[in-house]
Enzyme design. Structure first.
Site, PDB file in Angstrom:
ATOM      1  N   LYS A 298       0.847  -1.198   0.000  1.00  0.00           N
ATOM      2  CA  LYS A 298       0.000   0.000   0.000  1.00  0.00           C
ATOM      3  C   LYS A 298       0.879   1.244   0.000  1.00  0.00           C
ATOM      4  O   LYS A 298       1.908   1.298   0.694  1.00  0.00           O
ATOM      5  CB  LYS A 298      -0.914  -0.022   1.226  1.00  0.00           C
ATOM      6  CG  LYS A 298      -1.961   1.094   1.265  1.00  0.00           C
ATOM      7  CD  LYS A 298      -2.890   0.926   2.466  1.00  0.00           C
ATOM      8  CE  LYS A 298      -3.932   2.024   2.566  1.00  0.00           C
ATOM      9  NZ  LYS A 298      -4.839   1.847   3.726  1.00  0.00           N
TER      10      LYS A 298
ATOM     11  N   SER B  24      -9.746   2.200   3.073  1.00  0.00           N
ATOM     12  CA  SER B  24      -8.864   2.896   2.151  1.00  0.00           C
ATOM     13  C   SER B  24      -7.906   1.988   1.388  1.00  0.00           C
ATOM     14  O   SER B  24      -7.272   2.405   0.423  1.00  0.00           O
ATOM     15  CB  SER B  24      -8.043   3.931   2.930  1.00  0.00           C
ATOM     16  OG  SER B  24      -7.196   3.290   3.883  1.00  0.00           O
TER      17      SER B  24
ATOM     18  N   SER C 229     -10.173  -0.112   7.181  1.00  0.00           N
ATOM     19  CA  SER C 229      -9.578   0.065   5.856  1.00  0.00           C
ATOM     20  C   SER C 229      -8.955  -1.184   5.250  1.00  0.00           C
ATOM     21  O   SER C 229      -8.579  -1.173   4.082  1.00  0.00           O
ATOM     22  CB  SER C 229      -8.524   1.183   5.901  1.00  0.00           C
ATOM     23  OG  SER C 229      -9.141   2.436   6.002  1.00  0.00           O
TER      24      SER C 229
END
EC number: 6.3.5.7
Length: 487
Positions: A77, A152, A176
Site C-alpha cells: 500500500k 482505504s 480500511s
C-alpha cells in the site's frame, strides 16, 4: 498465469524444487498487472526493474527450504514507505516523493526475500472507504468495474482480487483492510494494535492505525502476518509480545468444536437483506461445525462512528501538520512569504476529504470545544473497549457482518461524507478498542452478485484463534475459490 488457486506453500515447494523460478513468478505478476490494471487501476507505481533483478539474484543463489517467502511477488500500500520507490499516500502533496528508508515491515519482507512488485492505490492519506479519494486514480472493483473496491486499502484488495498477487500490505484505521476485503471477496486481517510496527507508515490516526494483510486465503494471511509481526524499538507503541507461527495448526485436523462465539444484536441491525441472509447462513454453518452461538449486546456500538471521526480526525489534524512544503513533498509556486507557502501548499496539495478531516479535528481540539467533543469521544472509546472486554471474558470470538451492504457504485456516496462514514459502523469500534479482526468471504449477494464478508473479532494478541476459525470456515465452504471475470 494468474495467482488464482495458488498459495505460498505450494509456490515455495515449486521454487525449492526448481519447477518454477522466481523470475518466472515475477514476470507472471507483471504480465497479469499489465493485462488487468487498465481496467482495475490498483497500482500507482510498478517496481519492475528492481523486482526482476532481485528475482534473478534469488534464482542464481537458489531458494532454500527455510526461505518460505523468497521469490513470492507481493504488493505494498502506498502509505508504507519504500526506499527509492515513490510513496505518495495517494496525495498530490507527496507526488513523486521517494523515501530514503524502508518501513520496518518492508525491511522484514526484504530480508525474507519477498519480491515487491509495486505500490497500490488508496484513499488519500487512508481517509475514505471507497478509494475514490485518491489524487491520482479511482480503483475499481474486479467483480464489477462500476463499483468501488472499498477503502482505504482498495488498491491492495483489488490487486489480490484481480489475481495480480497472492497478498498485499494494507493499513486499517477504522476498517480500511476489512471493508475492502468484504467488498472484493478477499481475506483481510487487522491485527491487534501494537502487534505490527507502524514505523514507516504515513500516519493518519496514530492510536488507531495498524498494518495488516489482504490475501486470497486465510493460511497465506497467517504466514505473512508472522513475517511482519513483533516488537520494534523504533515504534514505541509496538508490543513486546511473542509472535507465534500463526499458520501452525491450519490443517485438516483443525476444528472449532466447543468454540464460544458471540453475535452482537447491534451488528445484525440495519443490514441489507442479502447481507443478513448470508451472515445468518454463516452463523448456522459455524454452529454446524461445533461452535456455540450466543446473542450478546455491545451497547455503545451506535456511538462508535461519531466518536471515531472526532478522535481520528483530531489525530490527523496533528499528524498532517508536517506537510507544509518546507522539507519535502509538493510546494506551491508564486508565494510571497512563509505564511503563503503554508497556506497555498496545503490548499493545493490536499484533497477535499483530507481538508474536511483536518478542519474537523482542529475544531474538536480547539479551546472551548475540547471538552465538549474530544474528551467526550475519548470517554466513549473507553466504554466501547469495556463492552468488548465484557463479552470476550466469556467468549472466544465475536462474529458478525463486516459491512451493512455490498460494494456500492462508484460516485454513489462520494458527495455525502456522512453516508460514507456510516459504512464503517461495524469496523471502527474494533480500532477504538485495539482488538484484532478479520474479514473472510462468506457468500455473494443474490441481488447483484457481489461478495459479502464475515467479520471475526478476537481477544488482544489472539489472532491465532481468529485464523483457526477463519480457516475452518474457509475450508468447509467454497466462496474463496470463486474469482471475478477479468480479461
Amino acid at each position: 498465469m494468474t495467482f488464482y488457486g495458488k498459495d505460498i506453500s505450494g509456490l515455495h515447494a515449486d521454487l525449492v524444487a526448481k519447477k518454477v523460478s522466481a523470475t518466472e513468478l515475477t514476470k507472471a505478476a507483471f504480465d497479469r498487472i499489465k493485462a488487468t490494471d487498465d481496467q482495475v487501476g490498483a497500482f500507482l507505481a510498478l517496481n519492475e526493474e528492481a523486482a526482476l533483478k532481485q528475482a534473478a539474484e534469488l534464482d542464481q543463489a537458489g531458494i532454500a527450504e527455510d526461505q518460505l517467502l523468497a521469490g513470492i511477488p507481493l504488493a505494498v500500500k502506498d502509505n508504507i514507505v519504500t526506499k527509492g520507490l515513490t510513496t505518495t499516500a495517494a496525495s498530490k502533496i507527496l507526488e513523486n516523493f521517494k523515501p530514503v528508508y524502508d518501513a520496518t515491515v518492508v525491511e522484514k519482507l526484504n530480508a525474507a526475500g519477498v519480491i515487491n512488485v509495486g505500490k497500490v492505490n488508496l484513499d488519500e492519506f487512508a481517509m475514505g472507504s471507497s478509494t475514490e479519494n485518491s489524487a491520482f486514480k479511482t480503483t475499481k472493483n474486479p467483480w464489477d468495474l462500476t463499483r468501488v473496491p472499498g477503502g482505504s486499502s482498495g488498491g491492495s484488495a483489488a490487486a489480490v482480487a484481480a489475481g495480480d498477487v497472492l497478498g498485499a500490505l494494507g493499513s486499517d484505521t477504522g476498517g480500511s483492510i476489512r471493508i475492502p476485503a468484504s467488498f472484493t471477496g478477499t481475506v483481510g486481517m487487522k491485527p491487534t494494535y501494537g502487534r505490527v510496527s507502524r514505523w514507516g507508515l504515513i500516519a493518519f490516526g496514530s492510536s488507531f492505525d495498524q498494518i495488516g494483510w489482504l490475501t486470497q486465503s486465510v493460511k497465506d494471511n497467517a504466514i505473512l502476518m508472522s513475517a511482519i509481526a513483533g516488537k520494534d524499538d523504533r515504534d514505541m507503541t509496538s508490543a513486546n509480545q511473542p509472535v507465534p507461527d500463526f499458520a501452525a495448526g491450519l490443517n485438516d485436523q483443525a476444528d472449532i468444536k466447543g468454540m464460544k462465539i458471540a453475535v452482537p444484536r447491534e451488528y445484525m441491525e440495519g443490514l441489507d437483506d442479502d447481507v443478513q441472509e448470508v451472515i445468518e447462513a454463516s452463523l448456522k454453518h459455524l454452529e454446524s461445525l461445533g461452535a456455540t452461538i450466543d446473542e450478546v449486546s455491545l451497547p455503545h456500538t451506535k456511538y462508535g462512528v461519531p466518536a471515531y471521526y472526532i478522535l481520528a480526525s483530531s489525530e490527523a489534524s496533528s499528524n498532517l501538520q508536517r506537510f507544509d512544503g518546507i522539507r519535502y513533498g509538493f510546494r506551491a509556486d508564486d508565494v510571497k512569504n512563509l505564511e503563503d507557502v503554508y497556506v497555498k501548499t496545503r490548499s493545493q496539495g490536499f484533497g477535499d476529504e483530507v481538508k474536511l478531516r483536518i478542519m474537523l479535528g482542529t475544531f474538536s481540539l480547539s479551546a472551548g470545544f475540547y471538552d465538549a467533543y474530544f474528551n467526550k469521544a475519548a470517554k466513549v472509546r473507553r466504554l466501547i473497549a469495556q463492552d468488548f472486554d465484557d463479552v470476550l471474558k466469556d467468549h472466544d470470538l465475536i462474529v458478525g457482518p463486516t459491512g451493512t451492504s455490498t460494494a456500492f457504485k462508484i460516485g454513489a456516496e462520494i458527495a455525502d461524507p456522512k453516508q460514507m462514514y456510516f459504512n464503517d459502523v461495524l469496523t471502527v469500534t474494533l480500532n477504538m478498542a485495539g482488538l484484532p479482526g478479520m474479514s473472510i468471504p462468506a457468500g455473494f449477494s443474490k441481488d447483484n452478485g457481489m461478495p459479502i464478508g464475515l467479520q471475526m473479532i478476537g481477544k488482544r494478541f489472539d489472532e491465532a484463534t481468529i485464523y483457526k476459525a477463519g480457516y475452518v470456515f474457509e475450508q468447509t465452504t467454497d466462496f474463496h475459490k470463486q474469482t471475478p471475470e477479468l480479461g
